[in-house]
Write a protein that holds these residues in place. Structure first.
Motif, PDB file in Angstrom:
ATOM      1  N   LYS A  22       7.564   9.043  14.648  1.00  0.00           N
ATOM      2  CA  LYS A  22       6.864   9.714  13.612  1.00  0.00           C
ATOM      3  C   LYS A  22       7.457   8.758  12.392  1.00  0.00           C
ATOM      4  O   LYS A  22       6.855   8.956  11.172  1.00  0.00           O
ATOM      5  CB  LYS A  22       7.199  10.963  13.126  1.00  0.00           C
ATOM      6  CG  LYS A  22       6.752  11.870  14.365  1.00  0.00           C
ATOM      7  CD  LYS A  22       5.040  11.713  14.352  1.00  0.00           C
ATOM      8  CE  LYS A  22       4.608  12.683  15.554  1.00  0.00           C
ATOM      9  NZ  LYS A  22       3.039  12.532  15.743  1.00  0.00           N
ATOM     10  N   THR A  23       8.427   8.019  12.606  1.00  0.00           N
ATOM     11  CA  THR A  23       8.878   7.217  11.319  1.00  0.00           C
ATOM     12  C   THR A  23       8.029   6.062  10.996  1.00  0.00           C
ATOM     13  O   THR A  23       7.429   5.513  11.744  1.00  0.00           O
ATOM     14  CB  THR A  23      10.073   6.329  11.694  1.00  0.00           C
ATOM     15  OG1 THR A  23      11.139   7.422  12.342  1.00  0.00           O
ATOM     16  CG2 THR A  23      10.996   5.882  10.698  1.00  0.00           C
ATOM     17  N   LYS A  24       7.711   5.960   9.769  1.00  0.00           N
ATOM     18  CA  LYS A  24       7.019   4.916   8.839  1.00  0.00           C
ATOM     19  C   LYS A  24       7.762   3.532   9.367  1.00  0.00           C
ATOM     20  O   LYS A  24       8.652   3.196   9.406  1.00  0.00           O
ATOM     21  CB  LYS A  24       6.662   5.237   7.496  1.00  0.00           C
ATOM     22  CG  LYS A  24       6.168   6.629   7.203  1.00  0.00           C
ATOM     23  CD  LYS A  24       5.026   6.891   7.858  1.00  0.00           C
ATOM     24  CE  LYS A  24       4.466   8.087   7.467  1.00  0.00           C
ATOM     25  NZ  LYS A  24       3.102   8.223   8.434  1.00  0.00           N
TER      26      LYS A  24
ATOM     27  N   GLU B 284       0.035   4.196  15.084  1.00  0.00           N
ATOM     28  CA  GLU B 284      -1.142   3.836  14.178  1.00  0.00           C
ATOM     29  C   GLU B 284      -1.075   2.437  13.922  1.00  0.00           C
ATOM     30  O   GLU B 284      -2.371   2.043  14.060  1.00  0.00           O
ATOM     31  CB  GLU B 284      -0.803   4.621  12.880  1.00  0.00           C
ATOM     32  CG  GLU B 284      -0.888   6.166  12.983  1.00  0.00           C
ATOM     33  CD  GLU B 284      -0.512   6.865  11.884  1.00  0.00           C
ATOM     34  OE1 GLU B 284      -1.016   8.433  11.388  1.00  0.00           O
ATOM     35  OE2 GLU B 284       0.260   6.285  10.618  1.00  0.00           O
ATOM     36  N   LEU B 285       0.048   1.979  13.925  1.00  0.00           N
ATOM     37  CA  LEU B 285       0.168   0.106  13.438  1.00  0.00           C
ATOM     38  C   LEU B 285      -0.871  -0.343  14.675  1.00  0.00           C
ATOM     39  O   LEU B 285      -1.385  -1.328  14.501  1.00  0.00           O
ATOM     40  CB  LEU B 285       1.376  -0.208  13.243  1.00  0.00           C
ATOM     41  CG  LEU B 285       1.378  -1.667  13.052  1.00  0.00           C
ATOM     42  CD1 LEU B 285       0.672  -2.289  12.227  1.00  0.00           C
ATOM     43  CD2 LEU B 285       2.821  -2.215  13.022  1.00  0.00           C
TER      44      LEU B 285
ATOM     45  N   LYS C  25       0.864  -1.165   0.053  1.00  0.00           N
ATOM     46  CA  LYS C  25       0.139  -0.029  -0.075  1.00  0.00           C
ATOM     47  C   LYS C  25       1.090   1.164  -0.084  1.00  0.00           C
ATOM     48  O   LYS C  25       1.976   1.346   0.625  1.00  0.00           O
ATOM     49  CB  LYS C  25      -0.911   0.048   1.211  1.00  0.00           C
ATOM     50  CG  LYS C  25      -1.979  -0.933   1.258  1.00  0.00           C
ATOM     51  CD  LYS C  25      -2.969  -0.968   2.176  1.00  0.00           C
ATOM     52  CE  LYS C  25      -4.045  -1.854   2.123  1.00  0.00           C
ATOM     53  NZ  LYS C  25      -4.890  -1.927   3.436  1.00  0.00           N
ATOM     54  N   THR C  26       0.486   2.235  -0.797  1.00  0.00           N
ATOM     55  CA  THR C  26       1.390   3.512  -0.694  1.00  0.00           C
ATOM     56  C   THR C  26       0.983   4.356   0.363  1.00  0.00           C
ATOM     57  O   THR C  26       1.876   5.147   0.817  1.00  0.00           O
ATOM     58  CB  THR C  26       0.952   4.268  -1.989  1.00  0.00           C
ATOM     59  OG1 THR C  26      -0.613   4.420  -2.034  1.00  0.00           O
ATOM     60  CG2 THR C  26       1.556   3.512  -3.022  1.00  0.00           C
ATOM     61  N   LYS C  27      -0.035   4.115   1.271  1.00  0.00           N
ATOM     62  CA  LYS C  27      -0.296   4.710   2.473  1.00  0.00           C
ATOM     63  C   LYS C  27       0.355   4.131   3.603  1.00  0.00           C
ATOM     64  O   LYS C  27       0.631   2.950   3.589  1.00  0.00           O
ATOM     65  CB  LYS C  27      -1.830   4.679   2.932  1.00  0.00           C
ATOM     66  CG  LYS C  27      -2.318   5.503   3.940  1.00  0.00           C
ATOM     67  CD  LYS C  27      -3.543   5.392   4.494  1.00  0.00           C
ATOM     68  CE  LYS C  27      -3.902   5.867   5.807  1.00  0.00           C
ATOM     69  NZ  LYS C  27      -5.169   5.961   6.345  1.00  0.00           N
ATOM     70  N   SER C  28       1.256   4.892   4.390  1.00  0.00           N
ATOM     71  CA  SER C  28       2.137   4.337   5.239  1.00  0.00           C
ATOM     72  C   SER C  28       1.630   4.458   6.938  1.00  0.00           C
ATOM     73  O   SER C  28       0.723   5.563   6.850  1.00  0.00           O
ATOM     74  CB  SER C  28       3.420   4.869   5.145  1.00  0.00           C
ATOM     75  OG  SER C  28       3.953   4.407   4.019  1.00  0.00           O
TER      76      SER C  28
END
Length: 370
Positions: A182-184, A134-135, A126-129
């Motif tokens: 804040k890191t994906k 959030e995970l 997915k292009t959304k991270s």
């Protein structure tokens, strides 16, 4: 009308057309189809003259490749640039607003987004991270839906809360130790998290501070984190397998010790004998309420050891679940009772019946009738 041929020319042309049609044996439907094709072709030529109204000011990000460019949308009035990426491997297209009307800034932002996005398009992600928080929230939200009062059909509320405690430990590690709040998740180096188990060991406990973190707790935390990445991160396409964090399990020495101590026959006899004494049932200065509680506990202990039923199974037992086994002898029916463990109270999720010598114990607990 302007542009129309003279009447005589029109008549001549119609005669020629009529002759052609008669010679080809065309139906009205055939003529309609021809006219429709002519109109469609004429409209396409007019659109080509007007130009593309959607993609305007197309600027390629690099000269040697045509798979990505920034452009302005002719249908909008803001004048902002958009990024468009075409993935040759998966045939997928990615498009997103860059939220800037500056061409120079649009090229810089477009190149940065291309480097972050093209690899995901290649891997089918997915292009959304998501970042770590959030995970975790997404995973716990889905796990909450699995809460069920029926065994083996989901999880309990206590299990769900425990999952939250495990994952908050992981969040604290990412925020405080790795400094990657804040890191994906796909950008956290997988080899950087190998020492997570040792980091937990160094943390201060809120309770039982004199004892350290057990290996079982640490490994349970790691297992839950891995499950979260598998069930949400990989399964939902946010990352691909092999890009999830690497975590070493805490090694522990082998032990033959059982988790729960079991009384021997001699120990059980001594316990039951003591529970029958006045020293236990009616200690000096005890109130009638306290004496009643002690009497109930004595019978409850006997029920537990004589049936092997779990605490929850006994605490949720109803009088309707107690019966006499018709296959027992007359003598056994005086001392034995058949206890039904309902599905919703069984750890295995299966209903079962237990036959044990607890008849007199249950009779002493039977509520008095008026």
């Amino acid at each position: 009308m302007k542009g129309m041929p003279p009447p005589q020319d029109q008549k001549d042309q119609m005669d020629i057309l009529r002759g052609v049609v008669e010679g080809m044996d065309l139906t009205p439907e055939d003529i309609l189809m021809v006219l429709s094709s002519v109109v469609s072709l004429k409209k396409r030529k007019e659109d080509e003259k007007k130009g593309n109204k959607v993609i305007t000011e197309k600027i390629y990000l690099w000269e040697n490749t045509k798979d990505s460019y920034i452009y302005r949308d002719g249908r909008t009035k803001g004048g902002n640039y958009y990024l468009r990426i075409y993935c040759r491997e998966t045939k997928k297209v990615f498009s997103k607003s860059l939220k800037t009307s500056s061409q120079e800034e649009g090229i810089v932002l477009g190149r940065e987004m291309y480097q972050e996005t093209y690899g995901k398009l290649q891997r089918g992600e997915k292009t959304k991270s998501l970042n770590t928080k959030e995970l975790i929230n997404l995973y716990l939200e889905r796990e909450e839906r699995r809460i069920s009062p029926i065994p083996k059909t989901g999880i309990t509320k206590e299990t769900w809360r425990q999952k939250g405690q495990y994952l908050r430990m992981w969040e604290k590690y990412v925020v405080d130790e790795l400094k990657m709040e804040k890191t994906k998740i796909e950008n956290i180096p997988k080899e950087l998290t190998r020492d997570f188990c040792y980091w937990i060991q160094r943390q201060e406990k809120n309770f039982y501070k004199k004892t350290g973190w057990s290996s079982d707790y640490i490994n349970s935390t790691i297992s839950e984190v891995k499950r979260m990445y598998s069930e949400v991160g990989i399964r939902d396409g946010y990352i691909t397998r092999g890009y999830e964090p690497q975590m070493d399990l805490m090694k522990k020495p082998p032990s033959t010790q059982v988790k729960r101590d079991i009384l021997s026959v001699d120990e059980y006899e001594r316990l039951v004998t003591y529970l029958r004494t006045n020293k236990y049932l009616k200690p000096d200065g005890s109130s009638p309420l306290e004496q009643t509680k002690r009497s109930i506990f004595r019978e409850w202990t006997g029920l537990s050891y004589n049936t092997g039923m779990r605490p929850k199974e006994l605490l949720t037992l109803k009088w309707g679940d107690v019966s006499i086994n018709i296959t027992d002898t007359k003598e056994q029916q005086k001392t034995h009772r058949l206890l039904k463990v309902r599905t919703e109270n069984s750890k295995t999720g299966k209903m079962r019946s237990v036959n044990g010598p607890v008849g007199r114990r249950l009779e002493r607990q039977t509520p008095a009738r008026e």
